[in-house]
Design an enzyme around this catalytic site. Structure first.
Site, mmCIF file in Angstrom:
data_model
loop_
_atom_site.group_PDB
_atom_site.id
_atom_site.type_symbol
_atom_site.label_atom_id
_atom_site.label_comp_id
_atom_site.label_asym_id
_atom_site.label_seq_id
_atom_site.Cartn_x
_atom_site.Cartn_y
_atom_site.Cartn_z
ATOM 1 N N LYS A 84 39.465 51.050 26.913
ATOM 2 C CA LYS A 84 39.824 48.738 26.472
ATOM 3 C C LYS A 84 38.800 48.253 26.406
ATOM 4 O O LYS A 84 37.702 48.625 26.524
ATOM 5 C CB LYS A 84 41.096 48.969 27.172
ATOM 6 C CG LYS A 84 40.300 48.573 28.498
ATOM 7 C CD LYS A 84 41.545 48.185 29.762
ATOM 8 C CE LYS A 84 40.884 46.172 29.866
ATOM 9 N NZ LYS A 84 39.414 45.818 30.984
ATOM 10 N N GLU B 156 41.201 40.174 42.943
ATOM 11 C CA GLU B 156 39.971 40.701 43.222
ATOM 12 C C GLU B 156 38.940 39.248 42.978
ATOM 13 O O GLU B 156 39.749 38.659 43.216
ATOM 14 C CB GLU B 156 38.978 41.097 41.477
ATOM 15 C CG GLU B 156 39.702 42.158 40.253
ATOM 16 C CD GLU B 156 38.871 42.245 39.385
ATOM 17 O OE1 GLU B 156 38.511 42.661 39.676
ATOM 18 O OE2 GLU B 156 39.420 41.445 38.453
ATOM 19 N N HIS C 50 46.027 47.769 32.553
ATOM 20 C CA HIS C 50 46.416 47.677 34.108
ATOM 21 C C HIS C 50 48.132 47.436 34.005
ATOM 22 O O HIS C 50 48.667 48.794 35.368
ATOM 23 C CB HIS C 50 45.924 47.654 34.615
ATOM 24 C CG HIS C 50 44.414 48.245 34.517
ATOM 25 N ND1 HIS C 50 43.751 49.216 33.640
ATOM 26 C CD2 HIS C 50 42.757 46.987 34.566
ATOM 27 C CE1 HIS C 50 42.810 48.586 33.157
ATOM 28 N NE2 HIS C 50 42.118 47.977 33.494
HETATM 29 C C1 BG6 Z 1 38.872 46.166 34.345
HETATM 30 C C2 BG6 Z 1 38.748 44.986 33.733
HETATM 31 O O1 BG6 Z 1 40.045 47.277 32.629
HETATM 32 O O2 BG6 Z 1 39.297 46.560 35.360
HETATM 33 C C3 BG6 Z 1 37.555 44.387 34.499
HETATM 34 O O3 BG6 Z 1 37.990 44.820 32.493
HETATM 35 C C4 BG6 Z 1 38.000 44.112 36.041
HETATM 36 O O4 BG6 Z 1 37.844 42.744 34.277
HETATM 37 C C5 BG6 Z 1 38.674 45.992 36.263
HETATM 38 O O5 BG6 Z 1 37.298 43.914 37.299
HETATM 39 C C6 BG6 Z 1 38.996 46.087 37.927
HETATM 40 O O6 BG6 Z 1 39.796 47.476 38.556
HETATM 41 P P1 BG6 Z 1 39.244 47.843 39.702
HETATM 42 O O7 BG6 Z 1 39.142 49.566 39.417
HETATM 43 O O8 BG6 Z 1 38.072 47.734 39.830
HETATM 44 O O9 BG6 Z 1 40.306 47.162 40.453
#
Ligand code: BG6
Length: 493
Positions: free
Chosen positions: A150, A218, A242
């Protein structure tokens, strides 16, 4: 407990963008772990491609550095690292140009009969051109497949253009669109929970479920990715892919099998039944936020606009949505979604809240009776909790307590939790598309997201500010509390 290794055929994996952030942070560590586990067969090759004029030894040094940085020390064994690095070779190539592809062709020639994976860890505007050049240079064999990351487009039209360009060279059953959330251990456990247990499915509907919450929070800000992020925002970056994928796995009908198309057909039906959010209901169903300076992850942090160096950005770093699904199963069951940067903790979870009991037989002294909740925690501490009412232990009359039946996977199984990329890369080699998005899913998701973006663009409203280290703007709390509900807190009792 050891994990089971499913052998795969010998393969050549060509990574475009081999010196980039994704390759270093995720792909090389994932491949190292699989190699360490004995899953990468003898003779399999990993061929890095990028513009930099490196030799094989230089690239191995880059990879070594990446492992030092992104693989915990206790998981790095010198002999295994050495063996892994020996698999790596490098081809300098400017993929934006027509010339210079013969070097890659020469390296691939001896492996013509093998499974060949092209992993495009590059900027998305190169997906089409790289595929075209792979085709023109005769590098796409019958056993070749392509992996794209993506963002696939930034709206329906651009997503279609990318899909068309890639689709001219690779048939759909050899295109692997990664959504790394689908490779997370607990996300697959959601399927096991739903479809390998008789307990939940009879209750998995509007008669018994009050609402569902999906949170992906996050603590990080946008860091070095501000340039990309400012053109995307939380809705495009996290929700279109997601979060909608998580929603689909919760909401879909039982597929007839775990086969890729059986699962993807069901997810697609969910995406197509999402009720539109448009100008007239946008203000009630969505909240956008943007973080200001505050404290996060233990220290003072600047606001988004300062990090970006642009005082006028309207990009949202937080979004909360109330989503409705037009189907018999989910009639009047809202799905509340929220995601943001610089929130108080890193946590991703799905919370399914059941309806209250119809009548209490207990007197007031027993205390309030809370609803059952199933909490599926994706990170940081993967596991499932089922919140139940039980009696307070001991004498002293009937007093009730809301407590979780707690299944923490790390404790229960004591194994290292593999990163999503470990599973997904090997699934590509195996030819298993179940955990990858099909073209129509990506486009259906954009089709639903587009009107939300349009509704936002049509108002003069700006994203609501929130202080870094808080749970987003107050309006996000109001979004759910208006309906007499609250965001789940783990220590709620
Ligand atoms: C990515 C986004 O797809 O997923 C990011 O572009 C985000 O902005 C990340 O931080 C989060 O992934 P995870 O696995 O750390 O929850």
């Amino acid at each position: 407990m050891t994990t089971r290794i499913i052998p795969v055929e010998v393969f050549d994996l060509v990574v475009f963008g081999a010196t980039g952030d994704l390759a270093q942070r995720k792909l090389l560590p994932a491949l190292y772990h699989r190699d360490q586990a004995g899953q990468i067969p003898q003779g399999a090759r990993i061929i890095g491609v990028s513009r930099r004029g490196l030799s094989d030894a230089d690239y191995q040094a880059v990879a070594w550095q990446a492992l030092e940085e992104y693989v915990p020390e206790k998981e790095r064994k010198p002999a295994e690292v050495d063996a892994f690095l020996k698999r790596l070779s490098y081809v300098p190539l400017d993929a934006t140009q027509d010339k210079g592809w013969e070097g890659l062709a020469k390296v691939l020639k001896p492996g013509e009969d093998r499974i060949r994976v092209f992993y495009l860890a590059t900027s998305p505007d190169l997906f089409g051109p790289i595929c075209e050049r792979l085709g023109k240079n005769g590098l796409v064999t019958a056993k070749s497949r392509v992996v794209v990351e993506k963002p696939i487009g930034r709206d329906l039209e651009s997503a279609r253009a990318v899909n068309d360009a890639v689709g001219k060279v690779f048939p759909e059953n050899r295109i692997y669109r990664i959504d790394h959330y689908l490779g997370k251990e607990t996300v697959q456990n959601l399927m096991a929970l739903r479809f390998a247990n008789a307990l939940f499915e009879p209750l998995w509907n509007a008669s018994h479920i009050d609402h569902v919450q999906i949170t992906v929070a996050e603590t990080l800000g946008v860091e070095s990715r501000a340039g990309y992020y400012d053109t995307a925002g939380a809705l495009r970056d996290m929700v279109q892919n997601h979060m909608l994928q998580l929603l689909c796995l919760v909401a879909m009908e039982p597929p007839t099998s775990i086969e890729a198309d059986a699962v993807r057909d069901e997810k697609l039906k969910v995406l197509k039944s999402l009720q539109p959010i448009v100008a007239h209901n946008g203000a009630n169903m969505t909240v956008r936020g943007q973080y200001r300076a505050g404290a996060s992850a233990g220290g003072a942090v600047p606001g988004y606009l300062d990090e970006l160096g642009s005082p006028s950005s309207k990009t949202e770093t937080f979004v909360a949505l109330k989503v409705e699904i037009g189907s018999w199963r989910w009639n009047s069951v809202p799905f509340y979604l929220r995601t943001g940067k610089r929130l108080p903790e890193r946590v991703s979870e799905i919370v399914v809240t059941f309806k209250p009991i119809p009548h209490s037989v207990f007197d007031d002294g027993a205390g309030p009776i809370d609803t059952n909740r199933l909490v599926i925690r994706l990170q940081p501490d993967e596991g499932v909790k089922l919140w139940l009412m039980i009696k307070d232990p001991g004498p002293g009359g009937m007093r009730l307590q809301h407590v979780p039946l707690d299944m923490s996977f790390a404790e229960a199984f004591g194994v290292r939790n593999p990163d999503a990329y470990e599973r997904l890369i090997l699934d590509v080699v195996r030819g298993n598309q179940t955990l990858f998005m099909r073209r129509d899913e990506v486009e259906a998701a954009w089709n639903w997201i587009g009107p939300i973006l349009d509704a936002w663009a049509a108002t003069a409203d700006l994203p609501k500010p929130y202080t870094a280290g808080t749970w987003g703007p107050a309006a996000a709390v109001a979004l759910i509390e208006r309906d007499g509900r609250t965001w789940h807190e783990d220590d709620a009792s």
